[in-house]
Scaffold this active site. Structure first.
Site, short mmCIF file in Angstrom:
data_model
loop_
_atom_site.label_atom_id
_atom_site.label_comp_id
_atom_site.label_asym_id
_atom_site.label_seq_id
_atom_site.Cartn_x
_atom_site.Cartn_y
_atom_site.Cartn_z
N SER A 182 63.88 73.33 27.26
CA SER A 182 64.34 73.17 28.64
C SER A 182 65.70 73.78 28.89
O SER A 182 66.19 73.77 30.02
CB SER A 182 64.41 71.68 28.97
OG SER A 182 65.37 71.04 28.14
N GLY A 183 66.34 74.28 27.84
CA GLY A 183 67.70 74.78 27.97
C GLY A 183 68.74 73.73 27.63
O GLY A 183 69.94 73.99 27.72
N GLY A 184 68.30 72.53 27.23
CA GLY A 184 69.21 71.45 26.88
C GLY A 184 69.44 71.34 25.38
O GLY A 184 68.81 72.03 24.57
N VAL A 185 70.31 70.41 25.01
CA VAL A 185 70.69 70.27 23.61
C VAL A 185 69.57 69.67 22.77
O VAL A 185 69.41 70.02 21.59
CB VAL A 185 71.99 69.43 23.49
CG1 VAL A 185 71.76 67.99 23.93
CG2 VAL A 185 72.54 69.49 22.07
N ASP A 186 68.75 68.76 23.33
CA ASP A 186 67.71 68.10 22.54
C ASP A 186 66.66 69.10 22.04
O ASP A 186 66.29 69.10 20.87
CB ASP A 186 67.04 67.00 23.36
CG ASP A 186 67.97 65.84 23.63
OD1 ASP A 186 68.88 65.60 22.82
OD2 ASP A 186 67.81 65.18 24.68
N SER A 187 66.18 69.95 22.94
CA SER A 187 65.16 70.92 22.52
C SER A 187 65.77 72.00 21.62
O SER A 187 65.10 72.51 20.72
CB SER A 187 64.48 71.55 23.74
OG SER A 187 65.42 72.14 24.62
N CYS A 217 63.76 65.84 38.24
CA CYS A 217 64.28 67.19 38.10
C CYS A 217 64.10 68.03 39.35
O CYS A 217 64.83 69.00 39.55
CB CYS A 217 63.62 67.89 36.91
SG CYS A 217 61.84 68.13 37.09
N CYS A 231 54.14 63.17 34.78
CA CYS A 231 54.39 64.58 34.50
C CYS A 231 54.11 64.92 33.05
O CYS A 231 53.52 65.96 32.75
CB CYS A 231 55.83 64.93 34.86
SG CYS A 231 56.28 66.65 34.48
N GLY A 279 61.35 67.76 22.65
CA GLY A 279 62.56 67.09 22.22
C GLY A 279 62.65 65.64 22.62
O GLY A 279 63.75 65.07 22.68
#
Length: 365
Positions: A18-23, A199, A101, A125
């Site tokens: 998603s562009g986040g730190v978790d993924s 989102c 979702c 993530g």
């Protein structure tokens, strides 16, 4: 029961990024486990925010030296998530779009991308774990080891076919672990803030609903016995359990305890009237077994951030179940999800369609 760990016999895996730190950290964890990782960014909306997320994900993939793909799925997102969210509010519900979702859009689209990219497995993530029941062989979601980040509630609608192909690399990690590893790896998203819950909505959800044609007509505010107490500005402007902003003076605060869309009435009551005794859940998705064969004693979460409480689940006609709470609980809203647990294991869950409040039940007689 056995936790499903990493299985690199099938080496190529599609990771939702998603562009986040978790993924981003999930990619590093999977690589260390021996997987050939393909980062997949699903574009659920066609806007600059989504394109920026894709650029962040691409930067992480370039740094890690892995393949990156963009999967366009805005039509499916509108059909499976946004449309039902708007329709739910129009019908008097308070939807929980992130739960549906995952099962109806995010995971199916990621698995479709995995098929296209030659990946048998897919990963996300999410902070949760997957286990397999020894006797039946069925797959279930388990809570993450970090209770403060646990997202098992959000994954209660996943099917057996989906769970069999999924991997959750962060199930045993804490958010602090993830931030530290991201910083150690020099990932450009190491300090990126958390994303918002819904989102596809920027700002006030009421403005979004008005733009989608959900009418917001003023009406009457009544108590549980039908006594008119004042006027409201439109039912979608209020949330079940809300205390502030109702606009009625009284010796003690009023709370929103119900909405009667057929009469355009907002029902309010005092704090002792906010407690509920049962909820009805429509067509729950069971992970631990095929169907509910007999009354089930377990724990239930009535909202994502709520604590688990004891209940007994009974089958009803038409595939729904009645969830009888062992002790009265703060009210929830139709449209939210009830998720059933045995210890850390998700048994199943489904959408709440009726809330049993003693005060409202008495007024209906």
């Amino acid at each position: 029961m056995k936790d499903v760990g990493f299985d690199t016999a099938t080496r190529r895996i599609a990771l939702g990024m998603s562009g986040g730190v978790d993924s981003a950290v999930s990619a590093a964890v999977l690589m260390r486990a021996g997987y050939e990782v393909v980062g997949v960014t699903c574009l659920f909306t066609d806007d600059e925010k989504s394109r920026a997320a894709a650029r962040d994900a691409a930067a992480v993939c370039e740094l890690l030296g892995i393949e990156h793909a963009v999967w366009k799925c805005s039509e499916a997102f509108e059909r499976e998530v946004v449309g039902p969210f708007v329709d739910g509010y129009a019908r008097g519900l308070t939807p929980s779009p992130c739960v549906s979702c995952n099962a109806r859009c995010k995971v199916p689209q990621l698995l479709a991308a995995a098929d296209e990219l030659g990946c048998e497995k897919a990963a996300t993530g999410h902070y949760a774990r997957i286990a397999r029941l020894e006797e039946s062989g069925r797959f279930v979601v388990k809570a993450a080891l970090d209770a403060s980040k646990d997202q098992s509630y959000m994954l209660s609608q996943l099917t057996q076919e989906q769970l069999e192909r999924l991997v959750f690399p962060l199930g045993a990690a804490t958010k602090a672990d993830v931030r530290v590893l991201a910083a150690d790896l020099g990932l450009p998203v190491a300090d990126k803030p958390e994303s918002q819950d819904i989102c596809f909505i920027e700002g006030d959800h009421r403005v979004f609903l008005e733009q989608r044609g959900v009418c917001d007509e003023p009406g009457t505010i009544v108590d549980a016995h039908g006594t008119v107490l004042g006027r409201h500005d439109g039912l979608v402007r209020y949330t079940i359990g809300q205390r502030k902003g109702i606009g009625i003076a009284a010796p003690e605060p009023y709370y929103v305890i119900g909405k009667r869309f057929d009469r355009n009435e907002l029902v309010v009551g005092f704090k002792d009237e906010t407690l509920i005794d049962f909820v009805t859940v429509a067509n729950p998705n069971w992970q631990a077994f095929d169907a509910l064969a007999e009354p089930l004693d377990c724990m239930v979460k009535l909202r994502y951030r709520s604590t688990k409480v004891a209940c007994t689940v009974h089958s009803c006609d038409g595939g729904s179940v009645e969830v009888r709470l062992i002790s009265p609980q703060p009210t929830t809203a139709p449209g939210q999800h009830a998720v059933f647990y045995l210890g850390e294991t998700v048994l199943g869950g489904g959408m709440i369609v009726e809330v049993g409040t003693a005060a409202l039940s008495a007024s209906a007689r």
